[in-house]
Structure formats: C-alpha cells, structure tokens
Design an enzyme around this catalytic site. Structure first.
Site, PDB file in Angstrom:
ATOM      1  N   CYS A 182      30.969  40.841  27.756  1.00  0.00           N
ATOM      2  CA  CYS A 182      32.419  40.595  29.231  1.00  0.00           C
ATOM      3  C   CYS A 182      32.068  38.789  29.176  1.00  0.00           C
ATOM      4  O   CYS A 182      32.512  37.848  29.114  1.00  0.00           O
ATOM      5  CB  CYS A 182      32.073  40.785  30.390  1.00  0.00           C
ATOM      6  SG  CYS A 182      32.198  42.688  30.615  1.00  0.00           S
ATOM      7  N   HIS A 225      33.595  33.499  36.854  1.00  0.00           N
ATOM      8  CA  HIS A 225      33.610  34.780  36.319  1.00  0.00           C
ATOM      9  C   HIS A 225      33.328  35.468  37.479  1.00  0.00           C
ATOM     10  O   HIS A 225      34.637  36.996  36.766  1.00  0.00           O
ATOM     11  CB  HIS A 225      31.636  35.489  35.986  1.00  0.00           C
ATOM     12  CG  HIS A 225      31.784  37.068  35.113  1.00  0.00           C
ATOM     13  ND1 HIS A 225      32.123  36.913  33.896  1.00  0.00           N
ATOM     14  CD2 HIS A 225      31.244  38.014  34.872  1.00  0.00           C
ATOM     15  CE1 HIS A 225      32.049  38.215  33.476  1.00  0.00           C
ATOM     16  NE2 HIS A 225      31.116  38.682  34.263  1.00  0.00           N
ATOM     17  N   GLU A 232      26.516  35.019  41.476  1.00  0.00           N
ATOM     18  CA  GLU A 232      27.387  33.543  41.300  1.00  0.00           C
ATOM     19  C   GLU A 232      27.521  32.320  42.153  1.00  0.00           C
ATOM     20  O   GLU A 232      27.354  31.449  41.960  1.00  0.00           O
ATOM     21  CB  GLU A 232      28.615  34.291  40.681  1.00  0.00           C
ATOM     22  CG  GLU A 232      29.478  32.757  39.506  1.00  0.00           C
ATOM     23  CD  GLU A 232      30.445  33.336  38.671  1.00  0.00           C
ATOM     24  OE1 GLU A 232      31.098  34.840  38.798  1.00  0.00           O
ATOM     25  OE2 GLU A 232      30.842  32.225  38.105  1.00  0.00           O
ATOM     26  N   LYS A 253      40.391  36.524  37.706  1.00  0.00           N
ATOM     27  CA  LYS A 253      40.019  38.074  37.174  1.00  0.00           C
ATOM     28  C   LYS A 253      41.612  38.671  38.803  1.00  0.00           C
ATOM     29  O   LYS A 253      41.260  39.465  38.392  1.00  0.00           O
ATOM     30  CB  LYS A 253      38.610  38.652  37.322  1.00  0.00           C
ATOM     31  CG  LYS A 253      38.143  37.937  35.784  1.00  0.00           C
ATOM     32  CD  LYS A 253      37.157  38.976  35.990  1.00  0.00           C
ATOM     33  CE  LYS A 253      36.327  38.662  34.287  1.00  0.00           C
ATOM     34  NZ  LYS A 253      36.229  37.005  34.369  1.00  0.00           N
ATOM     35  N   HIS A 310      39.774  42.450  34.791  1.00  0.00           N
ATOM     36  CA  HIS A 310      38.452  41.887  33.819  1.00  0.00           C
ATOM     37  C   HIS A 310      38.394  42.235  32.038  1.00  0.00           C
ATOM     38  O   HIS A 310      38.801  43.624  32.187  1.00  0.00           O
ATOM     39  CB  HIS A 310      37.500  42.373  34.270  1.00  0.00           C
ATOM     40  CG  HIS A 310      36.465  42.081  33.455  1.00  0.00           C
ATOM     41  ND1 HIS A 310      36.093  40.909  32.550  1.00  0.00           N
ATOM     42  CD2 HIS A 310      34.594  42.221  34.066  1.00  0.00           C
ATOM     43  CE1 HIS A 310      34.820  40.709  32.182  1.00  0.00           C
ATOM     44  NE2 HIS A 310      34.109  41.483  33.404  1.00  0.00           N
ATOM     45  N   PHE A 322      27.211  42.376  30.395  1.00  0.00           N
ATOM     46  CA  PHE A 322      26.066  43.863  30.594  1.00  0.00           C
ATOM     47  C   PHE A 322      25.147  42.922  29.466  1.00  0.00           C
ATOM     48  O   PHE A 322      25.493  42.558  27.978  1.00  0.00           O
ATOM     49  CB  PHE A 322      26.765  44.675  30.411  1.00  0.00           C
ATOM     50  CG  PHE A 322      27.013  45.330  31.047  1.00  0.00           C
ATOM     51  CD1 PHE A 322      27.513  45.096  32.431  1.00  0.00           C
ATOM     52  CD2 PHE A 322      28.234  46.788  30.947  1.00  0.00           C
ATOM     53  CE1 PHE A 322      28.175  45.066  33.413  1.00  0.00           C
ATOM     54  CE2 PHE A 322      28.570  47.478  32.229  1.00  0.00           C
ATOM     55  CZ  PHE A 322      28.831  46.363  33.317  1.00  0.00           C
TER      56      PHE A 322
END
Lengths: 82, 422
Positions: free
Chosen positions: B165, B305, B316, B337, B342, B409
């Site tokens: 991502c 994010h 975050e 998002k 996403h 990830f």
C-alpha cells in the site's frame, strides 16, 4: 461431418474473432504477420482457438507452417477430413 | 551534498471510484461524495465484506485497440488511460520532447489478478495447453510501465515499484530521485491497481482487514472515527508528470507545485501491523521533511494514510502529533480514503494527485463519516481536535507545503512533501 465450406466459414470466423476483424477482411491471401499485423503470441493464441474450435491438436512444427489465412483453412480442412 | 535538481509537478491524472478523470474525482472529493457501493464485478455470496470503491463505467476500448484489450489486466488498462490523460494535462507534445530522457515508473501492489484467476480456472478445468500466451505478460506488475512506454514512446528509465500500500509513494519517490540524479528529465509516475476480485477480497476478508458495514457502503470507510471497522477496498490509478525545473521551463510548462521531498522507513516489526509507538511513521515523516529541507511549521496539510482500520489510524495520529508537536493544532489532516476507499498500490498515486491539487488550488478535501473522533485520538497524549481532520466539508487554506503518507504491509513507509511553486 462439416463440409469444406462450413469449415472455411468457421476458420474465417475464428480468425476474425481472434484479431477483432470483420470476416470480409479475412481473405485467403492475407498473411497473419504482414497483413493482419499479428505478433507471435497472437498467432499462438489463434492456433489455440482453432484447436479448441475444431477439437484438433496442432503441433508447434505444424503451427509454424500456417502463415496465411489460406494455410489455416487448408490445414484445418485436411485435418478435419482425416 | 550539492543541492539536487528541483523537480516540479506539471501534470496529473486520476481514475478512481469517484470519476474517470482527475477533475471529476476532485469535484466529488470537495463535495464529500463517496464512491463506495456493493461489489458488481463478481458474485459476493459468502464473502464477509461485499462492498468496494469500484471504478464505474470505464471502457478500455476507448484507450486501446479492441484486440489489445484482452492482453492486459485491468491495472494496465487504468495506467494506459491515465498516462494519456496526464500527458494531455501537462500539455506535452510528444514530438517535441527528448523521449530518450522521459521515463515511466508506475507501481502496483498486487498486479494482474483478474487474468491470474481466470487462467488458473482454465488450467484446472481444461488443462495446461489452454493457458493464454498473454497470462504472464499481462499479470506482471511492470507491464503497466512497459505498455505505457510502448504507447508513448518513452525510452528513458522504465521500472515498477512494489511496496504493497506504499507503492504509489515509493514509485513517485523513485521518479524524484531519477530526475534529481540525472537519469531522466521527465518521469510519468504513480500507482495503479485493479483487484476487486474474489481472491483479493477473500484474502483481505481472511485477515479481517475489511469493513463489513455491507448495509451502509457509503458510511463504511470512516478513518479516525470511533466506529470504524476496517478498510474498504478501492481500485484505480493516480499519476503525476514530474519534470526537472529546467525541462519544465524550457517548454514553458504550467507548474502545479514542487515535489520537494521524499522519505522512507521500515518498521522491522510485523507483517501487517505497525508498532504501537509508530516509530516507522515518525521517522518517515521526519526523513521526508529533512529531504525537502523544510521546517514542519510550514506544512499546512497531511493527506493521511488513514485507512479506517482500528489500529493504524490511532498510531498515525500519534505519529503526526510526535512529528509536528504544537503545530499539529494549527494544520489539517484528512483521509480521502473515506470517499475513495483504499486503492492499495494506487493509493499513494491518487493521494499525490489530491495533495498536489490541494496545494495548487488552496482547498483541502474532507474526511467524511467522521462523526465521533476516536477517543484515544481526541484525548490523552495525542489530543487532536475533531476539526483538525476536516470533518465532512472541504476547507479553504493557503498551503505552503503538504505531506502525503503511505504505509504498507511488511512494515514499509513512504512520505512525500509537496511545496507551493514559486
């Protein structure tokens, strides 16, 4: 058993579908590479489509000799008659 | 170190769940209109999550010869369309630039799953001799960059970045470095993704990563909200045209903003979860700010994010507080998002487009569905207020600089810094 005309029509239809052309653009003298702008992978895919359509097997050596629409029609016609 | 060449953003393109180009996407963002709905691309019977941000009404035959459509997977279709739109947006005449000096770096997180799944079914049902000769070229991730280069005749650096991502941001960072280093004068870069497929959705469902708010798709992606329950899968593509300052000046290009800095870090912690203290996120934002040579107090906006997962959003927010200190109470943070879902490997690309437009136009798109800010974010050591997250409505703000974060990830983090031109 299909007639020669039926086989011809089916081969032309398969080629037209594979290359997204109208059937009247697919005349016997057309070369796959030069006239129909097909690359080697597209020809592999066409051979697979013909195998599938007619329930036949086409070896790599045989496939290499199929260069024009006419070659394909003749090959399938002979093989289907065998 | 001598000062590196400045790199400018001179064009953008997007294909998203909100629209088939950047302008329609931007309009929907400012209106706070989400693009999430029930999945239409396959039968979702038996899946715990049955919603996604799908790109609707996209016709690949508008961009590709009909016989070529089947040779490429959806992520490459998106990239080809977006690449042409980006070139047009940048006002580039392909005949008048040195295309040996023009590169393409478009990443994807996952690649050609549509073809992989279809051909695997053919393998099982009809045998190995029926596998398409286009499977391998069609599914490999760098085919988006490859096909775009073939289409545009860009013969400079051609590469594809893969960091889950964080892909889009890493691809843009790689492009920035390629131009700074002199490998190219112009690079078309970003991310593309199109994996609303049974295998991908099923895989994310198995991780319990996706929102299961199937009855209220438009309210499902709710970053930083108390009632968030996972991310919503999206698809699409976001690309920037990046150019050296000299190259842009030479052709009299319109300049949207500067890509001023890029930072990278790794968590070295867990396959899918960030560490509680968010040290990877803290270090990546600091690295990007240092690379840009800007003071944190000049940053007015962070495109987070912010995926709407229970763990990630709090960490975050904490990292933002740590990096920006008191200034965090004076700037804005939003997660787009909430509207797009996403986009995985395309997220960084699309959010770069959004951040560029926010800087260029002085408007910050909102975080929708933020009804009750998470208690842990609102209180305690983080203590950020609800309005910092631009809830529901876009706000006008003159921005000196803005950040865009992407985390992936594997514990991979990348942050971009955009600065107002001039």
């Amino acid at each position: 058993m299909p007639t020669a005309d039926e086989i011809r029509a089916k081969v032309v239809e398969t080629i037209a579908k594979s290359f997204r052309l109208e059937p009247d653009q697919v005349s016997d003298d057309k070369s796959f590479q030069e006239d129909l702008d097909a690359d080697s992978l597209e020809i592999v895919e066409l051979v697979m489509a013909l195998e599938e359509e007619f329930g036949i097997e086409i070896s790599d050596e045989e496939a290499e000799k199929i260069r024009t629409v006419g070659d394909a029609i003749n090959f399938v016609t002979e093989r289907a008659a065998a | 170190m001598p000062s590196a060449r400045r790199v400018l953003v001179t064009g953008v393109a997007a294909i998203s769940p909100l629209g088939l180009d950047a302008e329609s996407t931007w309009t929907a963002l400012l209106e706070g209109r989400p693009g999430i709905g029930p999945i239409t691309q396959f039968d979702t019977e038996g899946f715990t999550s049955r919603i996604a941000g799908e790109v609707r009404g996209f016709d690949p035959e508008r961009w590709l010869a009909p016989k070529d459509v089947r040779k490429h997977d959806r992520f490459t279709h998106f990239a080809l369309a977006a690449a042409r739109m980006a070139i047009e947006d940048a006002g580039i005449d392909l005949e008048r630039i040195d295309r040996d000096r023009a590169g393409v770096i478009i990443g994807s997180g996952i690649g050609g799953l549509h073809m992989l799944e279809a051909q695997h079914r053919i393998l099982l049902e009809r045998g190995p001799r029926r596998i398409s000769p286009f499977l391998i070229p069609g599914m490999i991730i760098n085919m988006a960059s490859g096909q775009v280069s073939i289409d545009l005749g860009f013969r400079g650096p051609n590469s594809a970045t893969v960091t889950a991502c964080a892909t889009g941001n890493h691809a843009l960072g790689d492009a920035l470095r390629a131009i700074q280093h002199g490998d190219a004068d112009l690079v078309l870069a970003g991310g593309t993704e199109g994996v609303v497929t049974p295998l991908a959705v099923g895989g994310f469902c198995a991780m319990k990563a996706l929102s299961t708010r199937n009855d209220e798709p438009e309210r499902a992606s709710r970053p930083f909200d108390r009632d968030r329950d996972g991310f919503v899968l999206g698809e699409g593509c976001g690309l920037l045209v990046l150019e050296s300052e000299e190259h842009a000046a030479r052709r009299g290009a319109r300049v949207l903003c500067e890509l001023a800095g890029f930072g990278m870090s790794g968590d070295a912690y867990h396959i899918s979860a960030p560490p509680e203290d968010g040290h990877g996120m803290v270090r990546v934002m600091r690295a990007a700010l240092a690379d840009a040579g800007v003071d944190p107090s000049t940053i007015g906006y962070v495109n987070a994010h912010g995926t709407s997962t229970p763990v990630g959003d709090v960490i975050e927010a904490r990292a933002i507080r740590t990096v920006f200190g008191e200034h965090a109470d004076r700037m804005f943070v939003s997660s787009t998002k909430s509207m797009t879902g996403h986009l995985l490997g395309a997220a960084g690309g699309l959010e770069a487009v959004i951040t560029v437009l926010a800087v260029a136009r002085g408007v910050i798109p909102p975080t929708i569905n933020l009804e009750h800010l998470d208690d842990e974010i609102a209180g305690g050591e983080i203590g950020l207020s609800h309005e910092r997250f631009v809830p529901h409505r876009a706000v006008e703000a003159s921005l000196q600089g803005a950040l865009s974060n992407s985390f992936g990830f594997g514990g991979t983090n990348a942050t971009l810094v955009f600065r107002r031109a001039g």
